[in-house]
Design an enzyme around this catalytic site. Structure first.
Site, mmCIF file in Angstrom:
data_model
loop_
_atom_site.group_PDB
_atom_site.id
_atom_site.type_symbol
_atom_site.label_atom_id
_atom_site.label_comp_id
_atom_site.label_asym_id
_atom_site.label_seq_id
_atom_site.Cartn_x
_atom_site.Cartn_y
_atom_site.Cartn_z
ATOM 1 N N ASP A 30 0.724 -1.048 -0.040
ATOM 2 C CA ASP A 30 -0.180 -0.001 -0.150
ATOM 3 C C ASP A 30 0.759 1.303 -0.045
ATOM 4 O O ASP A 30 2.085 1.341 0.401
ATOM 5 C CB ASP A 30 -0.967 -0.027 1.497
ATOM 6 C CG ASP A 30 -2.160 0.848 1.136
ATOM 7 O OD1 ASP A 30 -3.296 0.501 1.455
ATOM 8 O OD2 ASP A 30 -2.059 2.044 1.139
ATOM 9 N N THR A 86 -11.568 3.229 -5.489
ATOM 10 C CA THR A 86 -12.285 3.944 -6.482
ATOM 11 C C THR A 86 -13.301 4.869 -6.101
ATOM 12 O O THR A 86 -14.701 4.525 -6.380
ATOM 13 C CB THR A 86 -12.824 3.080 -7.604
ATOM 14 O OG1 THR A 86 -13.719 2.015 -7.114
ATOM 15 C CG2 THR A 86 -11.568 2.295 -8.329
ATOM 16 N N PHE A 268 -32.645 -8.668 0.906
ATOM 17 C CA PHE A 268 -32.679 -7.299 0.593
ATOM 18 C C PHE A 268 -34.150 -6.558 0.344
ATOM 19 O O PHE A 268 -34.204 -5.920 -0.437
ATOM 20 C CB PHE A 268 -31.661 -7.160 -0.545
ATOM 21 C CG PHE A 268 -30.319 -7.073 -0.133
ATOM 22 C CD1 PHE A 268 -29.579 -8.134 0.382
ATOM 23 C CD2 PHE A 268 -29.432 -5.740 -0.178
ATOM 24 C CE1 PHE A 268 -28.311 -8.026 1.197
ATOM 25 C CE2 PHE A 268 -28.262 -5.702 0.343
ATOM 26 C CZ PHE A 268 -27.682 -6.838 0.873
ATOM 27 N N LEU A 269 -34.962 -7.086 1.347
ATOM 28 C CA LEU A 269 -36.161 -6.587 1.136
ATOM 29 C C LEU A 269 -36.584 -6.080 2.737
ATOM 30 O O LEU A 269 -37.762 -5.731 2.746
ATOM 31 C CB LEU A 269 -37.503 -7.364 0.713
ATOM 32 C CG LEU A 269 -37.423 -7.928 -0.674
ATOM 33 C CD1 LEU A 269 -38.178 -9.062 -0.779
ATOM 34 C CD2 LEU A 269 -37.839 -6.603 -1.477
ATOM 35 N N ALA A 271 -37.262 -2.831 5.058
ATOM 36 C CA ALA A 271 -37.486 -1.489 4.712
ATOM 37 C C ALA A 271 -36.714 -0.703 5.947
ATOM 38 O O ALA A 271 -36.470 -1.364 7.255
ATOM 39 C CB ALA A 271 -38.783 -1.199 5.006
ATOM 40 N N GLY A 276 -26.581 2.288 2.862
ATOM 41 C CA GLY A 276 -25.614 3.275 2.935
ATOM 42 C C GLY A 276 -24.185 2.297 2.631
ATOM 43 O O GLY A 276 -24.118 1.239 2.015
ATOM 44 N N CYS A 279 -20.353 0.839 -0.864
ATOM 45 C CA CYS A 279 -20.394 0.260 -2.095
ATOM 46 C C CYS A 279 -21.529 0.468 -2.728
ATOM 47 O O CYS A 279 -21.817 1.212 -3.943
ATOM 48 C CB CYS A 279 -20.327 -1.272 -1.909
ATOM 49 S SG CYS A 279 -18.766 -1.805 -1.162
ATOM 50 N N LYS A 282 -22.285 4.340 -4.064
ATOM 51 C CA LYS A 282 -21.324 4.783 -4.885
ATOM 52 C C LYS A 282 -21.534 4.076 -6.382
ATOM 53 O O LYS A 282 -21.581 4.650 -7.295
ATOM 54 C CB LYS A 282 -19.710 4.988 -4.445
ATOM 55 C CG LYS A 282 -19.096 3.522 -4.851
ATOM 56 C CD LYS A 282 -17.601 3.930 -4.311
ATOM 57 C CE LYS A 282 -16.777 2.525 -3.849
ATOM 58 N NZ LYS A 282 -16.729 1.525 -5.043
HETATM 59 C C1 UGA Z 1 -22.423 -4.759 -0.817
HETATM 60 C C2 UGA Z 1 -22.816 -6.019 -1.249
HETATM 61 O O1 UGA Z 1 -24.026 -6.589 -0.581
HETATM 62 C C3 UGA Z 1 -21.795 -6.881 -1.588
HETATM 63 O O2 UGA Z 1 -22.157 -7.827 -2.496
HETATM 64 C C4 UGA Z 1 -20.645 -6.232 -2.468
HETATM 65 O O3 UGA Z 1 -19.526 -7.151 -2.518
HETATM 66 C C5 UGA Z 1 -20.087 -5.085 -1.585
HETATM 67 O O4 UGA Z 1 -21.137 -4.140 -1.289
HETATM 68 C C6 UGA Z 1 -19.022 -4.331 -2.404
HETATM 69 O O5 UGA Z 1 -19.537 -4.002 -3.437
HETATM 70 O O6 UGA Z 1 -17.788 -4.632 -1.999
HETATM 71 P P1 UGA Z 1 -22.026 -4.156 1.964
HETATM 72 O O7 UGA Z 1 -21.548 -2.799 1.523
HETATM 73 O O8 UGA Z 1 -21.049 -4.661 2.922
HETATM 74 O O9 UGA Z 1 -21.770 -5.104 0.557
HETATM 75 O O10 UGA Z 1 -23.342 -4.016 2.510
HETATM 76 P P2 UGA Z 1 -24.713 -4.749 2.153
HETATM 77 O O11 UGA Z 1 -24.836 -5.752 3.123
HETATM 78 O O12 UGA Z 1 -25.067 -4.713 1.089
HETATM 79 O O13 UGA Z 1 -25.569 -3.471 2.945
HETATM 80 C C7 UGA Z 1 -25.738 -2.296 2.230
HETATM 81 C C8 UGA Z 1 -26.754 -1.498 3.032
HETATM 82 O O14 UGA Z 1 -28.014 -1.802 2.667
HETATM 83 C C9 UGA Z 1 -26.718 -1.414 4.677
HETATM 84 O O15 UGA Z 1 -26.560 0.147 5.012
HETATM 85 C C10 UGA Z 1 -27.740 -1.897 4.960
HETATM 86 O O16 UGA Z 1 -28.105 -1.797 6.221
HETATM 87 C C11 UGA Z 1 -28.850 -1.840 3.949
HETATM 88 N N1 UGA Z 1 -29.931 -2.574 3.769
HETATM 89 C C12 UGA Z 1 -29.457 -4.063 3.407
HETATM 90 C C13 UGA Z 1 -31.238 -2.435 3.873
HETATM 91 O O17 UGA Z 1 -31.480 -1.185 4.184
HETATM 92 N N2 UGA Z 1 -32.159 -3.397 3.588
HETATM 93 C C14 UGA Z 1 -31.856 -4.683 3.339
HETATM 94 O O18 UGA Z 1 -32.835 -5.535 3.074
HETATM 95 C C15 UGA Z 1 -30.460 -4.784 3.247
#
Ligand code: UGA
Length: 460
Positions: A30, A86, A268-269, A271, A276, A279, A282
């Site tokens: 790094d 990125t 991922f449903l 509410a 946030g 990932c 952005k």
């Molecule tokens: C996400 C993707 O889920 C991964 O598959 C991917 O590899 C990663 O981004 C990446 O691009 O590196 P992550 O950022 O760790 O993973 O977070 P998630 O688990 O996706 O959650 C994202 C946000 O959605 C959180 O704020 C969570 O609270 C919110 N969320 C998730 C909801 O509001 N409702 C849901 O049903 C699920």
């Protein structure tokens, strides 16, 4: 194969440690020298369950090493994973400066053939630019530098399991040799044959991952398409919740039934305050920008973003409705991280919500099981507490902003006794509203109107 991982952020550290754990010799590097010095001592800049143990174990076995000398790491390796950041630029585009710098460095340093693997999330067609940069900056004629894309699907909080037991491994390649090398690197994972570090009794029963070989452009697109679709599902659930509030339906009941359809799926449903992290927000933006640039109307995604931003407004409106005047009120917030099991507060809806409350003149007290240190640096003016009970003491309202299981397990009777007004606004639909009401709390959440809960308790 000797593997170098450039970039020791979230993706790089997990990738490096996991590749070492399945038997490879890995060197992580790094440009942040201070970070490397800490990593050499086994001190990690992030909290990820199991990662610190894995890093120290692999360092002890001498399969994982760190160096601040990027050139040395490049020169000593056959395969290089680019895992640099990125971040989003002002206009939503992904900032590819770090990728460009790494490409030039690899090209100038390399004296032997190497496979350069793009793991950072990048817009489609970045691989082509990377290839070009490697070619024009190469100082050694005849040194073949081939390019591949290998997007990651790690979720913070479960990253090691996600790496070692994935549903799919996607590789975007242009030649047979690159595909063959990547297959060799991933062989233990493809066959699910390695000592599983996360489960003492062996790996969980998982099906072997699907090996998907695509073009580089497709692989890059798959990553943005996956994250954007996840974001879309969340925003869909959030609009459903809004609708449920208007027609006295219960969003949990609705999404549970809808998600049973295998074509839709139950995940991922959920509410709440919306998505946030570093990932989803952005990547939706960058995907939109890509579509704009090539003249494709992806207005659907603009709507996903708009709905997500609206969740904070909806929460502030709920708070205002409950408290009448926000100015001068003591508000407790449970949760600062963007989701549970991480200390990451980047683009956390909890942080955004607290900023809004401070702007409205509230006094905010907050607690998170992991993210306090990181939150402190971005949230001046907040009183940070040592646990849930201290947060609740004397408050006019308590908000659940992150879905930590710890909060569900709290002694809610004790919390009730300490609050000035026992009012809970559940921004993650985490708690059982009926139980809280039975304890004497006023309770509101997303898409689960009071009326329904009362009807259900009557029926019970
Ligand atoms: C996400 C993707 O889920 C991964 O598959 C991917 O590899 C990663 O981004 C990446 O691009 O590196 P992550 O950022 O760790 O993973 O977070 P998630 O688990 O996706 O959650 C994202 C946000 O959605 C959180 O704020 C969570 O609270 C919110 N969320 C998730 C909801 O509001 N409702 C849901 O049903 C699920």
């Amino acid at each position: 194969m000797r593997i170098a991982v450039i970039g020791t952020g979230y993706v790089g550290l997990v990738t490096g440690a996991c590749l070492a754990s399945i038997g490879h010799e890995v060197i992580c590097t790094d440009c942040d020298e201070a970070k490397i010095r800490l990593l050499e001592k086994g001190i990690l800049p992030i909290f990820e369950p199991g990662l610190d143990t894995m890093v120290t174990a692999e360092m002890r076995k001498r399969r994982l090493a760190f160096t601040a000398d990027v050139r040395q790491a490049v020169a000593a390796s056959d395969a290089i994973f680019i895992c640099v950041g990125t971040p989003p630029m002002e206009n939503g585009d992904a900032d590819l400066t770090a990728i460009d710098q790494v490409a030039r460095l690899i090209a100038t340093v390399s004296r032997s053939p190497k496979l350069v693997i793009e793991k950072s999330t990048v817009p489609a067609q970045t691989g082509q630019k990377l290839k070009q940069a490697l070619k024009v900056y190469s100082r050694s004629a005849g040194t073949h530098l081939s390019v591949a894309s290998n997007p990651e699907y790690l979720r913070e909080g479960t990253a090691i399991d996600d790496f070692l037991h994935p549903e799919r491994i996607v590789i975007g390649v242009e030649d047979e040799a690159a595909a063959r090398d990547l297959k060799e690197i991933y062989r233990p994972i493809l066959d699910q044959r390695f000592d599983c570090p996360m489960h003492e009794s062996g790996c969980p029963e998982t099906t072997k991952p699907e090996w998907l070989v695509t073009t580089i452009n497709s692989a890059e697109l798959i990553k943005h398409a996956s994250n954007s679709f996840l974001a879309l599902k969340i925003s869909y659930a959030n609009v459903l919740a809004e609708l449920c509030e208007e027609v006295d339906a219960n969003v949990d009941e609705v999404t549970r039934a809808v998600g049973r359809d295998p074509r839709i799926g139950p995940h991922f449903l959920q509410a709440g305050l919306g998505f946030g992290g570093f990932c989803l927000p952005k990547d939706v933006q960058a995907f939109l920008r890509l579509a704009e640039r090539v003249g494709v109307d992806f207005g659907l995604l603009r709507e996903v973003e708009r709905v997500n931003k609206r969740q904070i407004d909806r929460m502030v409106a709920k708070i205002r409705q409950a408290l009448w005047v926000i100015r001068g009120k003591e508000i407790g917030v449970l949760g600062l991280a963007f989701k549970p099991n991480t200390d990451d507060v980047r683009f956390s809806p909890a942080i955004e919500l607290i900023r809004r409350l401070l702007m409205e003149g509230a006094s905010v007290r907050a607690y998170d099981p992991q993210a306090m240190e990181k939150a402190r640096t971005v949230l001046p003016g907040v009183q940070f507490c040592t646990n849930e009970y201290e947060v609740a003491t004397g408050t006019d309202a308590l908000i659940i902003a992150t879905e930590w299981a710890d909060f569900r397990a709290c002694d809610w009777q004790r919390i009730h006794a300490t609050m000035a007004r026992p009012l809970v606004l559940d921004g993650r639909n985490l708690l059982n509203g009926q139980k809280l009401r039975a304890l004497g709390f006023e309770y509101d959440s997303f898409g689960r109107p009071d009326l329904i809960a009362e009807k259900m308790s009557l029926a019970a």
